[in-house]
Design an enzyme around this catalytic site. Structure first.
Site, PDB file in Angstrom:
ATOM      1  N   THR A  15      12.432  -0.643  -2.812  1.00 39.62           N
ATOM      2  CA  THR A  15      13.272  -1.657  -2.175  1.00 39.62           C
ATOM      3  C   THR A  15      13.471  -2.872  -3.073  1.00 39.62           C
ATOM      4  OG1 THR A  15      12.567  -0.951   0.024  1.00 39.62           O
ATOM      5  CG2 THR A  15      13.504  -3.161  -0.164  1.00 39.62           C
TER       6      THR A  15
ATOM      7  N   LYS B  70      -2.336 -13.792  -0.689  1.00 43.46           N
ATOM      8  CA  LYS B  70      -1.458 -14.865  -1.149  1.00 43.46           C
ATOM      9  C   LYS B  70      -2.228 -16.172  -1.316  1.00 43.46           C
ATOM     10  CE  LYS B  70       2.519 -12.650   1.025  1.00 43.46           C
ATOM     11  NZ  LYS B  70       3.443 -12.634   2.181  1.00 43.46           N
TER      12      LYS B  70
ATOM     13  N   GLY C 158      11.547  -9.449   1.823  1.00 40.20           N
ATOM     14  CA  GLY C 158      12.882  -8.847   1.843  1.00 40.20           C
ATOM     15  C   GLY C 158      13.352  -8.520   0.440  1.00 40.20           C
TER      16      GLY C 158
END
Length: 329
Positions: free
Chosen positions: A15, A207, A305
């Site tokens: 992706t 993170k 995304g």
């Protein structure tokens, strides 16, 4: 403006890898006009060379042979978009040994083996850039590394997982229970089929480990971070908090005390409804950083995304090519 050609080898054509290829191929002229760099995809490597993707590569670019990337001396930058911590680690080490600078979005690998990889980069005289690893399209790594370099970072806290934020936002706004909100997140592509890493707080911890290493200047291990996820949150928790003027968010929190000690934790937290973070809804991320000179600054945007993450990867490619990514962990 005269242009300098920068050849790129991309490992991983899923992706995000597809988004990176799409930006490089479709926006090459605009990037060259802004930076003076002509980005070229020399090769794209993936074990799957037949599935359709949202971008069409030039003939001969796609291959399943990683040696083509390692052995091509004209390739300046290797982009690792494979994911995971085993194969990806070996790929990055081989890229560095072959004299390539590395760009990655692999937060799990950096959180677990980042210091080892950075040492390997220094030995090879190369660098590893990883803006996309922490907050998708939000340029938070470069902000800490350069924009806030005059500051001692005293604390940071924020929402760094879009899956959890979408679930908690829906539980709050739509009165959904946890299972219903999770199912909707999966249906809309905001949650993986196996959402364990997200809802357990593990993704946020990865993170935080990276951001804290840069911001506080310490080697951070995942074991240094207290982690609690959102699996046990009920609609009653949301409702009772709301009645008292609070909303519930999964926060990643790093703090430096007066003795210079660092505390790191990820857990659900009630915050006042008039707090800026309380208004961060759906799959969006936001992080507040407190510096000794600047005070509070806040970063907001899409934390995941295809295209937001690809945007950060391409920005890293440009930064590396311009020689601006030498300082990392």
């Amino acid at each position: 403006m005269s242009e300098r050609v920068v050849k790129i080898g991309l490992a991983g054509f899923g992706t995000v890898g597809s988004g990176v290829a799409k930006l490089i191929l479709e926006d090459a002229d605009a990037i060259a006009a802004r930076t003076g760099l002509r980005l070229e995809l020399a090769c794209v490597v993936d074990i799957d060379t037949t599935s359709p993707r949202p971008v069409t590569l030039p003939a001969g670019v796609l291959t399943d042979d990683l040696n083509r990337l390692y052995d091509d001396d004209s390739i300046h930058i290797g982009v690792e978009m494979i994911g995971g911590t085993d194969v990806a680690k070996q790929v990055q080490l081989k890229m560095l040994a072959a004299g390539k600078d590395v760009v990655t979005a692999n937060k799990a690998l950096l959180a677990e083996h980042g210091n080892e990889l950075i040492r390997a980069a220094r030995v090879s005289g190369r660098c590893i850039a990883f803006e996309a690893s922490c907050a998708g399209g939000m340029p938070i790594v470069s902000a800490i590394r350069t924009g806030l370099t005059a500051n001692q970072i005293n604390s940071m806290y924020g929402i760094v997982n879009g899956t959890c934020n979408y679930i908690l936002s829906n539980m709050t706004a739509q009165n959904q229970d946890f299972a219903e909100a999770l199912a909707e997140a999966q249906q809309k592509g905001y949650a993986e089929a196996d959402p364990t890493l997200d809802i357990s707080g593990g993704d946020s911890a990865h993170k935080l480990a990276i951001l804290a290493s840069i911001g506080f200047g310490y080697e951070i291990a995942l074991d240094d971070i207290f982690v609690e996820g959102i699996e046990g949150i009920s609609i009653d928790d949301i409702r009772y908090g709301g009645e008292m003027g609070y909303c519930l968010k999964l926060l990643a929190i790093g703090q430096r005390d007066e003795q210079g000690r660092i505390s790191l934790r990820v857990h659900p937290s009630f915050i006042a409804k008039d707090c800026s973070l309380a208004r961060v809804a759906g799959p969006f991320n936001a992080v507040s950083i407190f510096g000794s000179a600047v005070g509070q600054v806040m970063f907001y945007g899409r934390g995941a995304g295809m295209m937001p993450t690809a945007s950060a990867v391409v920005a890293d490619i440009v930064d590396v090519a311009l020689g601006n990514s030498g300082t990392t962990f």
